[in-house]
Design a protein around this motif. Structure first.
Motif, short mmCIF file in Angstrom:
data_model
loop_
_atom_site.label_atom_id
_atom_site.label_comp_id
_atom_site.label_asym_id
_atom_site.label_seq_id
_atom_site.Cartn_x
_atom_site.Cartn_y
_atom_site.Cartn_z
N HIS A 1 0.83 -1.20 0.00
CA HIS A 1 0.00 0.00 0.00
C HIS A 1 0.87 1.26 0.00
O HIS A 1 2.06 1.22 0.30
N ILE A 2 0.23 2.36 -0.32
CA ILE A 2 0.88 3.67 -0.28
C ILE A 2 0.73 4.23 1.13
O ILE A 2 -0.39 4.27 1.67
N PRO A 3 1.82 4.66 1.76
CA PRO A 3 1.69 5.28 3.09
C PRO A 3 0.72 6.46 3.06
O PRO A 3 0.69 7.23 2.09
N THR A 4 -0.09 6.58 4.09
CA THR A 4 -1.09 7.64 4.16
C THR A 4 -0.46 8.96 4.60
O THR A 4 0.67 9.01 5.08
N GLN A 5 -1.24 10.03 4.45
CA GLN A 5 -0.79 11.35 4.93
C GLN A 5 -0.42 11.29 6.42
O GLN A 5 0.60 11.85 6.82
N GLU A 6 -1.22 10.57 7.19
CA GLU A 6 -0.98 10.49 8.64
C GLU A 6 0.33 9.76 8.96
O GLU A 6 0.95 10.02 9.99
N GLU A 7 0.73 8.85 8.08
CA GLU A 7 1.97 8.10 8.32
C GLU A 7 3.23 8.88 7.99
O GLU A 7 4.32 8.51 8.43
N ILE A 8 3.09 9.96 7.23
CA ILE A 8 4.27 10.73 6.82
C ILE A 8 4.68 11.68 7.94
O ILE A 8 3.92 12.55 8.35
N LYS A 9 5.90 11.48 8.44
CA LYS A 9 6.43 12.32 9.52
C LYS A 9 7.71 13.00 9.02
O LYS A 9 8.77 12.38 8.92
N LEU A 10 7.59 14.28 8.67
CA LEU A 10 8.74 15.03 8.16
C LEU A 10 9.73 15.33 9.28
O LEU A 10 9.33 15.57 10.42
N SER A 11 11.00 15.32 8.95
CA SER A 11 12.02 15.71 9.92
C SER A 11 11.99 17.24 10.09
O SER A 11 11.52 17.96 9.20
N ASP A 12 12.52 17.72 11.19
CA ASP A 12 12.53 19.17 11.44
C ASP A 12 13.42 19.91 10.44
O ASP A 12 13.21 21.11 10.21
N ASP A 13 14.39 19.18 9.86
CA ASP A 13 15.33 19.82 8.94
C ASP A 13 15.03 19.47 7.47
O ASP A 13 15.90 19.54 6.61
N ALA A 14 13.77 19.13 7.16
CA ALA A 14 13.42 18.64 5.82
C ALA A 14 13.71 19.67 4.73
O ALA A 14 13.21 20.80 4.77
N ALA A 15 14.51 19.25 3.73
CA ALA A 15 14.77 20.10 2.56
C ALA A 15 13.65 19.93 1.53
O ALA A 15 13.33 20.86 0.79
N TYR A 16 13.07 18.73 1.49
CA TYR A 16 11.98 18.40 0.57
C TYR A 16 11.40 17.07 0.99
O TYR A 16 12.00 16.33 1.78
N LEU A 17 10.21 16.74 0.46
CA LEU A 17 9.66 15.40 0.58
C LEU A 17 9.66 14.79 -0.82
O LEU A 17 9.11 15.38 -1.77
N HIS A 18 10.26 13.62 -0.95
CA HIS A 18 10.33 12.91 -2.23
C HIS A 18 9.39 11.71 -2.19
O HIS A 18 9.43 10.90 -1.26
N VAL A 19 8.54 11.60 -3.22
CA VAL A 19 7.65 10.44 -3.35
C VAL A 19 7.79 9.86 -4.75
O VAL A 19 8.10 10.57 -5.70
N CYS A 20 7.58 8.55 -4.85
CA CYS A 20 7.48 7.89 -6.15
C CYS A 20 5.99 7.65 -6.38
O CYS A 20 5.38 6.85 -5.68
N TYR A 21 5.41 8.38 -7.34
CA TYR A 21 3.96 8.48 -7.41
C TYR A 21 3.27 7.20 -7.87
O TYR A 21 2.12 6.95 -7.52
N ASN A 22 3.94 6.41 -8.67
CA ASN A 22 3.40 5.12 -9.09
C ASN A 22 4.53 4.10 -9.02
O ASN A 22 5.63 4.36 -9.50
N ASN A 23 4.24 2.96 -8.39
CA ASN A 23 5.29 1.96 -8.18
C ASN A 23 5.12 0.81 -9.16
O ASN A 23 4.29 -0.08 -8.96
N THR A 24 5.91 0.86 -10.21
CA THR A 24 5.79 -0.06 -11.34
C THR A 24 5.86 -1.52 -10.91
O THR A 24 5.11 -2.36 -11.39
N ILE A 25 6.80 -1.82 -10.04
CA ILE A 25 7.07 -3.22 -9.67
C ILE A 25 5.96 -3.79 -8.79
O ILE A 25 5.54 -4.94 -8.95
N PHE A 26 5.45 -2.97 -7.87
CA PHE A 26 4.47 -3.47 -6.89
C PHE A 26 3.01 -3.16 -7.26
O PHE A 26 2.09 -3.68 -6.65
N GLY A 27 2.82 -2.29 -8.26
CA GLY A 27 1.46 -2.01 -8.72
C GLY A 27 0.65 -1.15 -7.78
O GLY A 27 -0.56 -1.35 -7.62
N THR A 28 1.31 -0.18 -7.14
CA THR A 28 0.60 0.76 -6.26
C THR A 28 0.77 2.18 -6.79
O THR A 28 1.73 2.48 -7.50
#
Length: 363
Positions: A131-158
């Motif tokens: 599954h794709i982690p939910t918004q609630e599961e995302i915990k940014l660090s205090d020093d975050a430069a950016y958040l990187h996501v892979c929007y579609n996961n070819t291998i796993f089909g999510t």
């Protein structure tokens, strides 16, 4: 379907629109009356300049983005972008944050980790990326430069079915396998990149669409070809670009516009995916989907059969029925049907029919 052509479900390089291939074929030997092939023409020539800039304009139009965004064409694929993102935007003091939702998301994080500037903001590795982690599961660090996501996961089909909220932290997405497949509020992303060989063209080009403010200044100590501002300041023409690949990307973008744009693509892709998922869900467990239903991809449908022996038989018989490239990635096994923009409805219809016949013959 043309004679001797199969329905190509390969995950990349993948199926291209037949109309685009025929168009390229027709002008292959003499591009715009230059007496040369597009493969031979100078990247400084006026005829190529028009191809290059029209491709950029059509992509921005399809994405609904304005003059505050720029399109770059870069070599090295999405894998090079893993490095460029971390090198240009992260540091030991401001780490790149990553959501690990599959193989390529994890590889992107690994590159940042090698540089000592990566942080895991969320992960679904513990459930084998079902599954794709939910918004609630995302915990940014205090020093975050950016958040990187892979929007579609070819291998796993999510696939993401929401856009993560990051506040003032820039959102960066690898959209290699679902770029221009559906409308999104692309302005929520500070930078998007995609290896085009899955949904937009042949291998050899990485597309980058980003806010100009992200591209204007790269760290001074980076080598020239790893700096985003090199590509930005020179219109991706600092060195010889992959001209043929860009030419094909431009043709596919035009084709998408002619089909009715991203709204039409989304409608088609939704109907195509429903055919294959219905074949899985109505199989009484003969086919078992890998992805959780709320994270299912419209682009890559992954599933298993009761045994590896049956899976080998499925692949062989599928090819006999003009259905190629359905074998899953070795890390997941099973089957994977990649049904990108260019895959016609009839291809998914034929696959679903084959799945039902195979189930009845082998259950």
């Amino acid at each position: 379907m043309e004679a001797n052509r199969i329905y190509n479900f390969n995950p990349g390089p993948s199926m291209l629109p037949l109309e685009v291939l025929k168009e390229a074929q027709a002008e292959f030997l003499n591009f715009q009356d230059t007496g040369m092939s597009i493969l031979e023409i100078s990247h400084r020539a006026k005829a190529y300049d028009e191809v290059h800039n029209q491709a950029k304009a059509d992509i921005l139009e399809l994405m609904g983005l304005g003059d505050d965004y720029e399109v770059l064409f870069v070599q090295g694929g999405a894998s090079m972008q893993f490095d460029m993102v971390a090198l240009n935007f992260a540091s030991a003091e401001k780490r790149g944050n990553y959501v690990l939702s599959g193989s390529f998301a994890s590889k992107a994080y690994k590159e940042a980790e090698i540089l000592g500037r990566g942080y895991v903001a969320a992960s679904s590795k513990d459930v084998n990326f079902k599954h794709i982690p939910t918004q609630e599961e995302i915990k940014l660090s205090d020093d975050a430069a950016y958040l990187h996501v892979c929007y579609n996961n070819t291998i796993f089909g999510t696939e993401y079915h929401y856009i993560p909220e990051t506040g003032d932290v820039p959102l960066i997405a690898d959209m290699s396998s679902d770029i221009l497949s559906r409308p999104l509020d692309f302005s929520k992303f500070s930078l998007i990149y995609a290896g085009v060989q899955k949904n937009l063209g042949p291998a050899g080009v990485a597309l980058v669409v980003a806010r100009r403010s992200m591209l204007e200044k790269s760290p001074a100590d980076l080598p020239t070809m790893l700096r985003y501002d090199t590509y930005y300041s020179k219109n991706s023409l600092y060195n010889t670009p992959p001209a043929f690949g860009i030419y094909m990307v431009g043709k596919v973008a035009k084709w998408i516009k002619a089909q009715g744009g991203l709204d039409a693509m989304a409608e088609r892709n939704k109907k195509k995916a429903a055919l294959v998922y219905d074949a899985i869900d109505s199989s009484n467990g003969f086919y078992a989907g890998h992805a959780d239903k709320d994270s299912r991809s419209f682009m890559n449908v992954t599933f298993r059969l009761p045994s590896e022996e049956l899976e080998k038989k499925f692949v062989a018989e599928a090819l006999e029925n003009q259905l190629g490239g359905v074998k899953g990635h070795r890390s997941v096994g099973g089957m994977r049907a990649s049904i990108y923009n260019a895959m016609p409805y009839e291809g998914c219809e034929k696959l679903a029919d084959f799945m039902e016949k195979f189930r009845k013959a082998n259950a």
